[in-house]
Design a protein around this motif. Sequence first.
Motif, short mmCIF file in Angstrom:
data_model
loop_
_atom_site.label_atom_id
_atom_site.label_comp_id
_atom_site.label_asym_id
_atom_site.label_seq_id
_atom_site.Cartn_x
_atom_site.Cartn_y
_atom_site.Cartn_z
N ALA A 1 43.87 26.52 24.20
CA ALA A 1 43.53 26.39 22.79
C ALA A 1 44.04 27.55 21.95
CB ALA A 1 42.01 26.26 22.64
N GLY A 2 44.53 28.60 22.60
CA GLY A 2 45.06 29.74 21.86
C GLY A 2 44.01 30.58 21.17
N ILE A 3 42.80 30.62 21.75
CA ILE A 3 41.72 31.42 21.15
C ILE A 3 42.10 32.89 21.10
CG2 ILE A 3 39.36 32.25 21.55
CD1 ILE A 3 38.64 29.44 22.46
N TRP A 4 42.80 33.35 22.13
CA TRP A 4 43.30 34.73 22.17
C TRP A 4 44.79 34.70 22.50
CZ3 TRP A 4 39.12 33.75 25.84
CH2 TRP A 4 39.58 33.29 27.08
N HIS A 5 45.39 35.87 22.56
CA HIS A 5 46.80 36.01 22.94
C HIS A 5 46.83 36.28 24.44
CE1 HIS A 5 47.64 36.21 18.67
NE2 HIS A 5 46.81 37.22 18.56
N THR A 6 47.31 35.32 25.20
CA THR A 6 47.30 35.44 26.66
C THR A 6 48.54 36.14 27.16
OG1 THR A 6 46.06 33.36 26.80
CG2 THR A 6 47.09 34.16 28.82
N ASP A 7 48.34 37.16 27.98
CA ASP A 7 49.43 37.86 28.67
C ASP A 7 49.40 37.40 30.12
OD1 ASP A 7 51.02 39.79 30.08
OD2 ASP A 7 50.84 41.12 28.35
N LEU A 8 50.30 36.48 30.48
CA LEU A 8 50.27 35.85 31.79
C LEU A 8 51.25 36.52 32.74
CD1 LEU A 8 48.86 33.39 33.16
CD2 LEU A 8 50.89 32.05 32.56
N VAL A 9 50.75 36.90 33.93
CA VAL A 9 51.60 37.53 34.95
C VAL A 9 51.43 36.78 36.26
CG1 VAL A 9 51.45 39.80 33.84
CG2 VAL A 9 49.83 39.20 35.66
N THR A 10 52.32 37.05 37.21
CA THR A 10 52.24 36.41 38.52
C THR A 10 51.58 37.29 39.57
OG1 THR A 10 54.46 37.19 39.12
CG2 THR A 10 54.31 35.03 38.06
N GLN A 11 51.42 38.59 39.30
CA GLN A 11 50.83 39.51 40.27
C GLN A 11 49.63 40.20 39.64
OE1 GLN A 11 53.61 42.13 42.30
NE2 GLN A 11 55.30 40.73 41.84
N ASN A 12 48.46 39.98 40.22
CA ASN A 12 47.24 40.53 39.65
C ASN A 12 47.24 42.06 39.64
OD1 ASN A 12 44.75 39.54 38.46
ND2 ASN A 12 43.70 40.61 40.12
N ALA A 13 48.00 42.66 40.54
CA ALA A 13 48.05 44.13 40.60
C ALA A 13 48.62 44.73 39.33
CB ALA A 13 48.89 44.56 41.81
N LEU A 14 49.35 43.95 38.53
CA LEU A 14 49.93 44.46 37.29
C LEU A 14 48.90 44.60 36.18
CD1 LEU A 14 53.17 42.25 37.20
CD2 LEU A 14 52.98 44.63 37.98
N GLN A 15 47.77 43.92 36.31
CA GLN A 15 46.84 43.85 35.19
C GLN A 15 46.26 45.21 34.81
OE1 GLN A 15 46.76 41.32 33.46
NE2 GLN A 15 46.70 39.41 34.60
N MET A 16 45.85 45.99 35.80
CA MET A 16 45.21 47.27 35.48
C MET A 16 46.17 48.23 34.79
SD MET A 16 42.52 48.97 35.21
CE MET A 16 41.40 47.86 36.03
N GLN A 17 47.43 48.26 35.23
CA GLN A 17 48.38 49.14 34.56
C GLN A 17 48.61 48.71 33.12
OE1 GLN A 17 49.60 52.08 35.67
NE2 GLN A 17 48.10 51.67 37.30
N LYS A 18 48.63 47.41 32.87
CA LYS A 18 48.77 46.93 31.49
C LYS A 18 47.58 47.37 30.65
CE LYS A 18 51.93 43.10 31.81
NZ LYS A 18 52.38 42.02 30.92
#
Length: 265
Positions: free
Chosen positions: A159-176
């Motif tokens: 629905a585009g409620i927020w701006h989604t930053d989609l990645v393939t590796q969960n390990a990248l999330q914390m650095q982002k």
Amino acid sequence: MHRIGIVCLALCCVLLGLGPANVQARELVIGGIPEVPVRYVDPQDGLIKGLDIDVLEHILGRLEVPYRVRLESSSARLESNWRRGKLYDMVFTYSFKEERTPYLLYAAEAHIYNNWHFFVLKENQQRFRYEQLEDLKGLRVGATEGFSYTQEFWAAVAAGIWHTDLVTQNALQMQKLLHGRIDTVPLPAMVTLYGAHQEGYAQRIAYLPKPMKSEAYYNTFVKASDYPDLPLLAQRYDEELRRMKADGSLRAIYRKHGLEEHYPF
């Protein structure tokens, strides 16, 4: 006749699954993705270690089942493989989702219970609130392909409620998150806080109090696998895991990995 009778009895035991599991024709192959501290490659010796690994070592050791672990770089690749019935006989560790059941046989016994929270930078903890997903409207929210989260979460993404930053590796999330490229990301509290303390950034992050979800997690068995008598192995796995909960050995594994405060059973 006596010798023939013994041979026939031994053969019957094997066919009925009553003999030692090491009569199986090949190794059991278990697939997963790296996630400290539950499963990861130790850089010092190259061995795969973690809470999940110790649980499987205990159970499969008792059952005399030889096995090997294969870790994939992304959850999307892992899911693609088990959906096609390729490479694995078992898969680490999933919450129950009905849409997975045509492909995966869930163990009856869970060995992990996770609370998922929206993590933020500590400096932003008072700026953001989460009681319902609409509270995150307009934020930059991290998400990882192949993760189930909740149906409502993915509906909010669509629905585009927020701006989604989609990645393939969960390990990248914390650095982002640490570098300010996203505002928040849903993560399992147990492994996230462990990693934060180990890597020295625990004082920089916080999580919003209300969990996005709280779920039990199970090891699973791939229905398309050609491993002999896999449903029987699943039953024996559950029996051993129940025994570990009763005799304290599962709690001891949590303690070994510094996770006893998260022991849920």
